[in-house]
Design an enzyme around this catalytic site. Structure first.
Site, mmCIF file in Angstrom:
data_model
loop_
_atom_site.group_PDB
_atom_site.id
_atom_site.type_symbol
_atom_site.label_atom_id
_atom_site.label_comp_id
_atom_site.label_asym_id
_atom_site.label_seq_id
_atom_site.Cartn_x
_atom_site.Cartn_y
_atom_site.Cartn_z
ATOM 1 N N ASP A 9 0.790 -1.435 -0.369
ATOM 2 C CA ASP A 9 0.010 0.086 -0.281
ATOM 3 C C ASP A 9 1.078 1.127 -0.084
ATOM 4 O OD1 ASP A 9 0.356 -0.927 2.888
ATOM 5 O OD2 ASP A 9 -1.344 0.137 3.397
ATOM 6 N N ASP A 14 7.300 1.160 2.421
ATOM 7 C CA ASP A 14 6.157 0.083 1.470
ATOM 8 C C ASP A 14 7.668 0.464 -0.019
ATOM 9 O OD1 ASP A 14 2.930 -0.731 1.811
ATOM 10 O OD2 ASP A 14 4.090 1.724 2.351
ATOM 11 N N VAL A 127 2.647 -6.867 2.919
ATOM 12 C CA VAL A 127 3.215 -5.988 3.789
ATOM 13 C C VAL A 127 1.876 -4.459 4.001
ATOM 14 C CG1 VAL A 127 5.458 -5.850 3.901
ATOM 15 C CG2 VAL A 127 4.112 -4.403 2.187
ATOM 16 N N HIS A 240 9.266 -0.252 8.571
ATOM 17 C CA HIS A 240 8.687 -1.547 9.185
ATOM 18 C C HIS A 240 8.777 -2.568 7.925
ATOM 19 C CE1 HIS A 240 7.273 0.798 12.573
ATOM 20 N NE2 HIS A 240 6.990 1.653 11.505
ATOM 21 N N ASP A 241 7.879 -2.061 6.581
ATOM 22 C CA ASP A 241 7.131 -2.647 5.638
ATOM 23 C C ASP A 241 9.475 -3.555 5.207
ATOM 24 O OD1 ASP A 241 5.492 -2.043 5.936
ATOM 25 O OD2 ASP A 241 4.689 -0.936 4.057
#
Length: 315
Positions: A9, A14, A127, A240-241
């Protein structure tokens, strides 16, 4: 070499995950599917195409996915609520317009067709909210057998980031998460906030990345600089991703425990919380390898090494 499908997303972190997957020589990026989450699906699709085009990987097909959650949110969003995605994700990444468009098939159609026809097992890395994945395995539950490993960025064993209890990706579509957690995947790895909050990149490291000079390194530095400035700390941000892709390249970048996980789909105060049974109290058998720790030094070195590459040396 791993055959990888990324469900994204896009979104700033990402974008970094896409570049790592598209450029690392140990990964064959089969395709990217997009979904609504950090941004509407129109934006996440456009951003995904921009990233791939910028690094010379517009040969990777992109499939636009679902624009709404698998199940509607049962509780009204409180007045004045600001999503955790709002300050850190650019609606349109500051990259040139893509030279390609999304494919005509939808993400769910393509996932079902590709996994049904797979002659080699695939590593699936969502993710984002798990809407596309839940829809695909609801339509064709047998496709889970084509997935060697599903690596999910989502959830928390402690506290959330979208609410006090819930992590963003799971909160956006907890019914989809519940479907995926309980689908029977051979190996499900859940990379939680407990691990990703240790996958930090600093503003100084952004300068190091920019100095590398490759298209991916320059884009990563610019994207993460924006991401850092949107975080409260103003000096570091958790990517994070990208940690999920780093794990697919080198599993030692995280530490996992075999646990049972589920998602809360009914609680007013706990809606979207990931239920991580750390003590085995439920008596339910483990269904996931849950990442609660990460090695920040190893993560950054892997990130830096990968985005320093050009398309020619990555293929």
């Amino acid at each position: 070499m791993k055959n990888v499908i990324l469900d994204v997303d896009t979104g700033n972190d990402d974008a970094v995950a896409i570049m790592m997957a598209a450029l690392h020589p140990d990964i064959r990026l089969v395709g990217c599917t997009t979904v609504a989450g950090n941004l509407p699906v129109e934006n996440t699709t456009d951003n995904t195409l921009r990233v791939l085009s910028h690094i010379g990987r517009d040969d990777v097909p992109v499939y636009r996915g679902l624009a709404k959650p698998f199940a509607p949110h049962p509780f009204p969003v409180p007045e004045g609520f600001t999503s955790s995605a709002t300050p850190v994700h650019q609606e349109q990444l500051a990259l040139p317009e893509a030279t390609t468009r999304a494919q005509t098939a939808t993400a769910v159609e393509w996932l079902v067709e590709t996994l049904r026809g797979a002659t080699q097992k695939v590593t699936l890395i969502p993710v984002a909210p798990l809407t596309n994945i839940a829809a695909a395995i609801t339509v064709a539950p047998e496709i889970i057998h084509a997935v060697e490993e599903i690596v999910i960025m989502g959830g928390s064993a402690t506290h959330g980031n979208e609410t006090s209890q819930a992590e963003f990706n799971i909160y956006k579509d907890p019914v989809a998460a519940q479907v995926v957690f309980n689908a029977g995947f051979e190996r499900l790895v859940l990379v939680t906030l407990d691990a990703t909050r240790k996958a930090l990149v600093s503003d100084i490291q952004c300068q190091e990345l920019a100095a590398l000079g490759s298209p991916a390194a320059l884009a990563t530095a610019q994207i993460l600089d924006y991401y850092i400035r949107g975080n409260d700390t103003q000096s570091v941000a958790a990517v994070h991703d990208a940690l999920c892709v780093a794990y697919a390249i080198d599993p030692t970048v995280i530490g996992v425990q075999r646990l049972n996980v589920d998602a809360d789909t009914v609680g007013f105060h706990t809606y979207g919380r990931t239920i991580v049974d750390l003590k085995g109290i439920s008596g339910r058998p483990p269904n996931a390898f849950v990442a609660l720790d990460a090695d920040p030094g190893k993560f950054y070195e892997l990130l830096k090494h990968t985005v320093s590459r050009t398309t020619a040396t990555a293929r």
